[in-house]
Design a protein around this motif. Structure first.
Motif, PDB file in Angstrom:
ATOM      1  N   GLN A  91      15.398   0.129  88.679  1.00 26.33           N
ATOM      2  CA  GLN A  91      15.112   1.479  88.219  1.00 26.33           C
ATOM      3  C   GLN A  91      15.664   2.534  89.172  1.00 26.33           C
ATOM      4  O   GLN A  91      16.080   3.618  88.752  1.00 26.33           O
ATOM      5  CB  GLN A  91      13.604   1.665  88.043  1.00 26.33           C
ATOM      6  N   GLN A  92      15.682   2.210  90.463  1.00 20.13           N
ATOM      7  CA  GLN A  92      16.267   3.129  91.428  1.00 20.13           C
ATOM      8  C   GLN A  92      17.762   3.308  91.152  1.00 20.13           C
ATOM      9  O   GLN A  92      18.303   4.411  91.262  1.00 20.13           O
ATOM     10  CB  GLN A  92      16.047   2.606  92.848  1.00 20.13           C
ATOM     11  N   ARG A 119      11.827  -2.490  90.342  1.00 19.79           N
ATOM     12  CA  ARG A 119      11.816  -1.191  91.019  1.00 19.79           C
ATOM     13  C   ARG A 119      13.195  -0.845  91.562  1.00 19.79           C
ATOM     14  O   ARG A 119      13.654   0.297  91.460  1.00 19.79           O
ATOM     15  CB  ARG A 119      10.777  -1.191  92.144  1.00 19.79           C
ATOM     16  N   GLN A 137       8.742  -7.752  90.078  1.00 24.26           N
ATOM     17  CA  GLN A 137       8.368  -6.340  90.100  1.00 24.26           C
ATOM     18  C   GLN A 137       9.199  -5.580  91.132  1.00 24.26           C
ATOM     19  O   GLN A 137       9.626  -4.444  90.880  1.00 24.26           O
ATOM     20  CB  GLN A 137       6.878  -6.195  90.404  1.00 24.26           C
TER      21      GLN A 137
END
Length: 302
Positions: free
Chosen positions: A79-80, A76, A72
């Motif tokens: 996605q950044q 993240r 996870q």
């Protein structure tokens, strides 16, 4: 080119439960050697039953860090990266030849991931491309693969060599080397609290979520690199890519060291050398038969 290297970005998500469109295609495929490998491999085994390379069991230290938490955190961070690229309005079309080339390679490797790590069946594999002069590529926990155009263009990688890079990076994720390394780091920092952790390991597991920022600069040990080389070699051979390309790849990497001041970014975390090339050369005969079988039975591509 943008100041920190992002000029374009794109991705492909392989989100079918058994590796997306590739697995669906493989259901009716005549590639019997591939099916045999998947069916014979024991579910959850540390090393697949029919593995040709010998890398031993995965480290038990990785269990000190929660795999879902780390995946996870990686998602993240990934996605950044997407957000930064999108903010620059530099999204490349999925029809870009270099990205399509990587997609084609990925489809041929991902079907062999699960025997090395059962969790990979649930991963949402993605392949991204960043236009940058950096010679770099990586695969984050959970199957997020990133290539930089510099590694393709400056090293003039053939499809076989690019497959060796991708297989190597996938192997780091499948063998959970980041999870192991972070467990060691956390274990050192929390040495005085280990007694309390023996009953639950809760803090160690939860702390994984805070280590996402380290994933792009994590340096693996010599044994990790050797494992990734060999597992990646086998993944690529099963996918029908020439095993000898692993040797030519690392020779190119070595030559690139002298062409860039400070050395390529890839080599800051993936050191090269004669010992690495020698080990790969010694293992070529072990996977040559897999490659030849894949080439005989492989369905047409393109």
């Amino acid at each position: 080119m943008a100041p920190d290297g992002f000029v374009y970005y794109s991705r492909m998500c392989f989100s079918c439960p058994a590796f997306g469109p590739t697995a669906c295609m493989m259901t009716s495929s005549p590639w019997s050697a591939r099916r045999a490998f998947l069916l014979a491999a024991g579910a959850g085994a540390a090393t697949p039953v029919l593995a040709q390379v010998d890398v031993g069991a995965a480290s038990s230290l990785r269990k000190l860090v929660s795999a879902p938490a780390l995946e996870q955190a990686a998602a993240r961070q990934y996605q950044q990266m997407l957000s930064e690229a999108q903010a620059r309005r530099v999204l490349v079309s999925r029809s870009h030849p270099s990205l399509q080339r990587l997609h084609a390679i990925a489809r041929r490797l991902m079907v062999y991931a699960a025997p090395w790590n059962e969790r990979a069946r649930q991963w949402r594999w993605e392949v991204s491309l960043i236009d940058s002069a950096q010679i770099n590529a990586f695969c984050m926990p959970g199957g997020k693969i990133v290539f930089y155009t510099g590694i393709l263009e400056q090293l003039r990688l053939s499809d076989d060599e690019a497959a060796m890079v991708m297989g190597h990076e996938m192997a780091h994720a499948l063998r959970e080397h980041a999870r192991e390394r972070l467990a060691k780091t956390q274990g050192t920092h929390l040495a005085l609290r280990l007694g309390a952790q023996l009953l639950g390991l809760g803090d160690l597991g939860q702390a994984a979520a805070s280590f996402g920022g380290q994933l792009l600069t994590l340096k693996y040990g010599r044994s990790d690199e050797s494992e990734a080389d060999l597992v990646g070699l086998e993944l690529a051979a099963r996918g029908g890519f020439e095993p000898a390309a692993a040797v030519s790849l690392w020779r190119k990497m070595g030559q690139a060291t002298g062409r860039q001041s400070g050395g390529p970014a890839f080599l800051s975390t993936h050191p090269t050398g004669p010992a690495r090339i020698r080990e790969l050369t010694q293992n070529l005969p072990k996977v040559q038969g897999l490659y030849e079988a894949a080439r005989r039975g492989k369905a047409p591509t393109g």
